[in-house]
Design an enzyme around this catalytic site. Structure first.
Site, PDB file in Angstrom:
ATOM      1  N   CYS A  42       0.822  -1.206   0.000  1.00  0.00           N
ATOM      2  CA  CYS A  42       0.000   0.000   0.000  1.00  0.00           C
ATOM      3  C   CYS A  42       0.860   1.263   0.000  1.00  0.00           C
ATOM      4  CB  CYS A  42      -0.941   0.000   1.207  1.00  0.00           C
ATOM      5  SG  CYS A  42      -1.796  -1.573   1.393  1.00  0.00           S
ATOM      6  N   LYS A  70      11.273 -15.601  15.024  1.00  0.00           N
ATOM      7  CA  LYS A  70      10.008 -16.329  15.125  1.00  0.00           C
ATOM      8  C   LYS A  70      10.151 -17.814  14.815  1.00  0.00           C
ATOM      9  CE  LYS A  70       7.747 -12.183  13.327  1.00  0.00           C
ATOM     10  NZ  LYS A  70       6.662 -11.570  14.070  1.00  0.00           N
ATOM     11  N   TYR A 272      -6.681 -24.036   4.169  1.00  0.00           N
ATOM     12  CA  TYR A 272      -7.317 -22.736   4.436  1.00  0.00           C
ATOM     13  C   TYR A 272      -6.881 -21.740   3.367  1.00  0.00           C
ATOM     14  CZ  TYR A 272      -7.933 -24.649   9.154  1.00  0.00           C
ATOM     15  OH  TYR A 272      -8.269 -25.431  10.219  1.00  0.00           O
TER      16      TYR A 272
HETATM   17  P1  FAD Z   1      -0.292 -10.305  -1.509  1.00  0.00           P
HETATM   18  O1  FAD Z   1       0.039  -9.335  -0.420  1.00  0.00           O
HETATM   19  O2  FAD Z   1      -0.322  -9.827  -2.910  1.00  0.00           O
HETATM   20  O3  FAD Z   1       0.736 -11.522  -1.381  1.00  0.00           O
HETATM   21  C1  FAD Z   1       0.639 -12.655  -2.176  1.00  0.00           C
HETATM   22  C2  FAD Z   1       2.036 -13.213  -2.384  1.00  0.00           C
HETATM   23  O4  FAD Z   1       1.927 -14.564  -2.822  1.00  0.00           O
HETATM   24  C3  FAD Z   1       2.804 -12.475  -3.480  1.00  0.00           C
HETATM   25  O5  FAD Z   1       4.039 -11.987  -2.995  1.00  0.00           O
HETATM   26  C4  FAD Z   1       2.997 -13.535  -4.558  1.00  0.00           C
HETATM   27  O6  FAD Z   1       4.260 -13.425  -5.209  1.00  0.00           O
HETATM   28  C5  FAD Z   1       2.923 -14.821  -3.771  1.00  0.00           C
HETATM   29  N1  FAD Z   1       2.498 -15.972  -4.581  1.00  0.00           N
HETATM   30  C6  FAD Z   1       1.512 -16.010  -5.499  1.00  0.00           C
HETATM   31  N2  FAD Z   1       1.400 -17.242  -6.033  1.00  0.00           N
HETATM   32  C7  FAD Z   1       2.345 -17.986  -5.436  1.00  0.00           C
HETATM   33  C8  FAD Z   1       2.743 -19.357  -5.580  1.00  0.00           C
HETATM   34  N3  FAD Z   1       2.131 -20.171  -6.427  1.00  0.00           N
HETATM   35  N4  FAD Z   1       3.774 -19.810  -4.825  1.00  0.00           N
HETATM   36  C9  FAD Z   1       4.406 -18.977  -3.960  1.00  0.00           C
HETATM   37  N5  FAD Z   1       4.081 -17.680  -3.787  1.00  0.00           N
HETATM   38  C10 FAD Z   1       3.058 -17.195  -4.518  1.00  0.00           C
HETATM   39  N6  FAD Z   1      -5.121  -2.367   0.237  1.00  0.00           N
HETATM   40  C11 FAD Z   1      -5.692  -1.536   1.130  1.00  0.00           C
HETATM   41  O7  FAD Z   1      -6.505  -1.986   1.941  1.00  0.00           O
HETATM   42  N7  FAD Z   1      -5.374  -0.202   1.162  1.00  0.00           N
HETATM   43  C12 FAD Z   1      -4.459   0.336   0.316  1.00  0.00           C
HETATM   44  O8  FAD Z   1      -4.158   1.537   0.370  1.00  0.00           O
HETATM   45  C13 FAD Z   1      -3.842  -0.512  -0.639  1.00  0.00           C
HETATM   46  N8  FAD Z   1      -2.936  -0.024  -1.513  1.00  0.00           N
HETATM   47  C14 FAD Z   1      -2.342  -0.872  -2.408  1.00  0.00           C
HETATM   48  C15 FAD Z   1      -1.391  -0.362  -3.288  1.00  0.00           C
HETATM   49  C16 FAD Z   1      -0.771  -1.196  -4.203  1.00  0.00           C
HETATM   50  C17 FAD Z   1       0.251  -0.628  -5.147  1.00  0.00           C
HETATM   51  C18 FAD Z   1      -1.092  -2.583  -4.238  1.00  0.00           C
HETATM   52  C19 FAD Z   1      -0.409  -3.506  -5.214  1.00  0.00           C
HETATM   53  C20 FAD Z   1      -2.036  -3.099  -3.366  1.00  0.00           C
HETATM   54  C21 FAD Z   1      -2.663  -2.253  -2.433  1.00  0.00           C
HETATM   55  N9  FAD Z   1      -3.626  -2.745  -1.546  1.00  0.00           N
HETATM   56  C22 FAD Z   1      -4.211  -1.890  -0.644  1.00  0.00           C
HETATM   57  C23 FAD Z   1      -4.068  -4.148  -1.576  1.00  0.00           C
HETATM   58  C24 FAD Z   1      -3.352  -4.989  -0.538  1.00  0.00           C
HETATM   59  O9  FAD Z   1      -1.970  -4.850  -0.736  1.00  0.00           O
HETATM   60  C25 FAD Z   1      -3.792  -6.443  -0.697  1.00  0.00           C
HETATM   61  O10 FAD Z   1      -5.161  -6.515  -0.369  1.00  0.00           O
HETATM   62  C26 FAD Z   1      -3.030  -7.394   0.212  1.00  0.00           C
HETATM   63  O11 FAD Z   1      -1.656  -7.312  -0.020  1.00  0.00           O
HETATM   64  C27 FAD Z   1      -3.518  -8.833  -0.004  1.00  0.00           C
HETATM   65  O12 FAD Z   1      -2.733  -9.753   0.691  1.00  0.00           O
HETATM   66  P2  FAD Z   1      -2.490 -11.213   0.097  1.00  0.00           P
HETATM   67  O13 FAD Z   1      -1.635 -11.920   1.077  1.00  0.00           O
HETATM   68  O14 FAD Z   1      -3.774 -11.813  -0.290  1.00  0.00           O
HETATM   69  O15 FAD Z   1      -1.712 -10.975  -1.263  1.00  0.00           O
END
Ligand code: FAD
Length: 440
Positions: A42, A70, A272
């Site tokens: 973000c 950890k 999960y």
């Molecule tokens: P992510 O944080 O995207 O992490 C997923 C990770 O899994 C990635 O690093 C990816 O490489 C890895 N991955 C994927 N597939 C595989 C695989 N097969 N094997 C191993 N690893 C894998 N949200 C807000 O609420 N407010 C904000 O202001 C905001 N600003 C944002 C700005 C930007 C530029 C971006 C990109 C996002 C923003 N978001 C914001 C959204 C927020 O970042 C996401 O909702 C949050 O990061 C989701 O978490 P996640 O763990 O689901 O996915």
């Protein structure tokens, strides 16, 4: 007991830490396909705008720190490429060695997030912003190529943040959007302040516009316009990172999101999912939704960790659902909304109340109007959706509305919300109270 987590950013790194807080015994391994863990997605637009200058502040944890503090193993450049649910293993590819191996889990937690959708165009000047690697590439391109002008394609909240930050940095941005509804989470007409903010700064934008072709700096548009840009940043939507799961028995919805229940359990035993990749449900309407924002990932991480630590299944705590509370700042304005989307309102017999009122006493300096619009169900009078737009105080009102929906208040009970009042902060009849009075 071995716990494997896929993805090491918002959902993945958080769930691993939360589990360790409550469980010192289990082996925890986190696989991350890319270079970095736990970076601040973000914050990336603000780092690009030099608002946050120190790159280290974008990286809150490292595999070494997770290991030392950890006892969690984080393996970057390790991509999960298959889930073999029958024998409870995942197949992992180490991108640094090219080696592929299977790893056994007792519990598997999926947080692979979403990826940026790409336009079918090739250019060295074309970038998307999803992670710190993208950010580093954009940053060095800006510096090395002495970037002065940028085309921003797609006007979701991330694109708007990039536009604002590029402008702050002295790069001249131009915005195009494929339809005439930018910033989709906001009611269409309430986005007009965004166009005003762009006009005030002579920032060019065109709606219903798309790129047809790119040839070095020359961009040809579907409208026939031809213009030159130093860099092009596209933000044209995201899609779930779930393709690798299609060969397993894991259920995916038609868009590729993973449906989960109120315990973040999937259809598979001991598997999960959390974060951007899931299909969950709205707290107030119970209808399915996927909301790709950070709050839900953090809430899910805590609930999954707590439930893994309970002694008996009836001690488990259930997730109550999301409201999609969101906010974006564009120059002098903040635009926030909460609840079901404007498009989803058509499924309800709803009423709407709107009030435009200063954020605090009108005689006190810097009084600025807020527009607050609240949609409610006509039979139950409960709130379905709200939008707030203003230079100051919109964030507070949208958070009050979020709390009101969680408390299942009716539109009429907005009169009863006792707001802290002194002239610099609000009014004796605050805008949220006025919504309740007007609903009568
Ligand atoms: P992510 O944080 O995207 O992490 C997923 C990770 O899994 C990635 O690093 C990816 O490489 C890895 N991955 C994927 N597939 C595989 C695989 N097969 N094997 C191993 N690893 C894998 N949200 C807000 O609420 N407010 C904000 O202001 C905001 N600003 C944002 C700005 C930007 C530029 C971006 C990109 C996002 C923003 N978001 C914001 C959204 C927020 O970042 C996401 O909702 C949050 O990061 C989701 O978490 P996640 O763990 O689901 O996915």
């Amino acid at each position: 007991n071995k716990i494997i987590v896929i993805g090491a950013v918002a959902g993945g790194a958080t769930v691993a830490s939360q589990i360790r807080r409550l469980d010192s015994e289990s082996e925890i391994v986190v696989y991350e396909k890319d270079r970095d863990m736990s970076f601040a997605n973000c914050g990336l637009p603000y780092y690009l705008g030099d608002v946050v200058e120190d790159r280290n502040l974008m990286l809150s944890a490292t595999p070494q720190k997770f290991h030392d503090k950890k006892n969690i193993t984080v393996k970057p450049f390790h991509e999960a490429i298959a889930l073999n649910d029958k024998n409870k293993t995942i197949t992992v590819k180490n991108h640094q060695t090219g080696e592929t191996f299977d790893d056994h889990y007792d519990t598997l937690i999926l947080s692979p997030g979403c990826r940026a959708r790409h336009l079918p165009l090739q250019s060295d000047r074309l970038f998307t912003l999803r992670n710190l690697v993208d950010t580093d590439e954009i940053e060095s391109f800006i510096v090395n190529e002495n970037v002065k002008s940028a085309l921003i394609v797609g006007a979701g909240y991330v694109s708007l943040e990039i536009l604002e930050n590029f402008y702050a940095r002295g790069i001249e941005p131009t915005l195009i959007h494929r339809s005439d509804h930018i910033n989709k989470s906001m009611d269409k007409d309430l986005n007009n302040v965004i166009f005003d903010e762009l006009d005030k700064r002579n920032i060019k934008y065109r709606l219903n516009e798309e790129i047809a072709d790119i040839s070095d700096r020359k961009v040809t548009f579907k409208s026939g316009n031809v213009e030159e840009y130093d860099i092009i940043i596209t933000g044209v939507g995201i899609e779930p990172n779930s393709d690798w799961l299609k060969s397993s028995s894991l259920q995916l919805n038609e868009k590729g999101y993973i449906p989960v229940n109120e315990y973040f359990e999937t259809n598979l035993d001991s598997v999960y999912a959390l974060g951007d990749v899931i299909e969950t449900f709205y707290r107030h309407t119970k209808k399915p939704t996927s909301i790709t924002l950070a709050w839900g990932a953090h809430r899910a991480a805590a609930i999954i960790a707590e439930n893994l630590a309970v002694k008996s299944p009836n001690e488990k705590s259930a997730f109550r659902g999301l409201l999609g509370t969101n906010i974006v700042r564009i120059f002098d304005y903040a635009l926030g909304s909460v609840g079901i989307s404007e498009q989803e309102l058509k499924d309800y017999n709803y009423g709407v109340v709107e009030q435009i009122q200063k954020q605090h006493a009108g005689y006190y300096p810097n009084a600025e109007p807020i527009t607050l619009r609240v949609y409610f169900d006509k039979s139950s009078r409960k709130i379905l959706r709200a939008c707030a737009v203003g230079k100051d105080g919109a964030d507070k009102r949208i958070d009050i509305l979020s709390t009101a929906i969680i408390g299942e208040l009716t539109i009429d009970e907005m009169r009863d919300i006792e707001i802290a009042y002194a002239p610099p902060f609000s009014s004796p009849k605050d805008i949220v109270n006025m919504i309740g009075y007007k609903a009568q």
